[in-house]
Design an enzyme around this catalytic site. Structure first.
Site, PDB file in Angstrom:
ATOM      1  N   THR A 223      13.081 -54.125  35.349  1.00 18.88           N
ATOM      2  CA  THR A 223      13.853 -52.891  35.478  1.00 18.88           C
ATOM      3  C   THR A 223      13.672 -52.265  36.860  1.00 18.88           C
ATOM      4  O   THR A 223      13.923 -51.079  37.043  1.00 18.88           O
ATOM      5  CB  THR A 223      13.421 -51.882  34.404  1.00 18.88           C
ATOM      6  OG1 THR A 223      11.997 -51.674  34.490  1.00 18.88           O
ATOM      7  CG2 THR A 223      13.786 -52.376  33.011  1.00 18.88           C
ATOM      8  N   GLY A 225      14.478 -50.883  40.217  1.00 12.48           N
ATOM      9  CA  GLY A 225      15.706 -50.387  40.827  1.00 12.48           C
ATOM     10  C   GLY A 225      16.717 -49.783  39.878  1.00 12.48           C
ATOM     11  O   GLY A 225      17.848 -49.508  40.280  1.00 12.48           O
TER      12      GLY A 225
END
Length: 286
Positions: A223, A225
């Site tokens: 996950t 960014g």
């Protein structure tokens, strides 16, 4: 692989070219967050991306090891050069590590009348602090009142308000309303750090009922960014001329698909990136 989100390349802009969005943020050398994630998002959604880099980080999916702030005159020069020549339909603001850079960006955008999405980046996925404590006050005073939308996650919302992070997302509306009092046009309280089988983002604007965007909580470590990607996806929608609620709805749905496809990338050995091009890459191209 999903292929049902073909971008509308003709939407937005002056009618003579694509819609254009400007990202003002830090560089992520691993390509999963920051400027790189923003430009990938703009491209995936059919929007031409321009950029102004505020900091260079040395980081990968495991850690941030160096942060180098760009000189203020260079930050100002980048923003001025883009706004002087390009028909920018929306601006996304990400990592601003110091109060001086916050002031610099606020001044550089003083004459810009379009929508501005502020993602108050405070801590990286690896745990590294990206916004100095003394910069939080500058952000609240100088940029939040200018923002069309701010997109804090639960820990970021707590930092901006000087409160403890929420464990119960039922309190998100209270904190969101408190953030609205700081002057932004709207607040999107992101629920990714919450608990439960569903993840809910709450869009709040003064004088309007809250709008909830809910999706199944996906269990993946990839996950990296997500915050940068969501805010830039919203900015892309605004650059195309979408109303705010629709821009948020489309960005929320698109990011959920990007997270769902993240495990197919196999990038890095830590928190890998989401799949920005999940709707565009061929199966055999991975």
């Amino acid at each position: 692989m999903a292929r049902d989100t073909k971008p509308d390349y003709a939407a937005g802009g002056s009618g003579k070219g694509p819609a254009i969005a400007l990202t003002i943020a830090g560089s992520d050398s691993s390509g999963g967050a920051g400027i790189q994630a923003d430009l990938k998002t703009f491209s995936a959604l059919g929007v031409y991306g321009a950029s102004a880099i505020t900091a260079i980080t040395a980081q990968n999916t495991r850690a941030v090891t160096h942060i180098h702030d760009i000189p203020l005159d260079v930050v100002t020069g980048q923003i001025a050069a883009v706004l002087d020549d390009l028909d920018v339909g929306a601006v996304k603001i990400g990592m601003l590590s110091s109060p001086e850079i916050v002031t610099c960006v606020a001044a550089a955008l003083a004459g810009y009348a379009g929508p501005v999405v502020v993602d108050p980046v405070i801590v990286a996925k690896s745990g590294a602090k990206l916004l100095r404590e003394e910069a939080i006050a500058a952000l609240k005073d100088q940029l939040l009142p200018r923002a069309t939308l701010i997109t804090p996650n639960l820990p970021e919302a707590a930092s901006l308000l000087g409160e403890a992070p929420l464990r119960d997302t039922g309190e998100a509306e209270r904190q969101g309303r408190a953030l609205l009092a700081l002057g932004p046009g709207a607040v999107l309280m992101k629920g990714g750090h919450g608990e439960g089988a569903e993840c809910t983002d709450l869009l709040l604007a003064a004088g309007e009922p809250p709008l909830a965007f809910t999706a199944e909580r996906l269990h993946t470590r990839n996950t990296h960014g997500t915050g940068c990607t969501l805010s830039s996806a919203i900015a892309a929608g605004l650059a195309r001329g979408l109303p705010l609620a629709r821009a948020v709805a489309e960005a929320h749905s698109w990011l959920h698909a990007a997270i769902a496809a993240a495990d197919t990338l196999h990038v890095g050995s830590g928190h890998g990136p989401v799949h920005h091009f999940h709707a565009l890459w061929r199966e055999d191209a991975r």
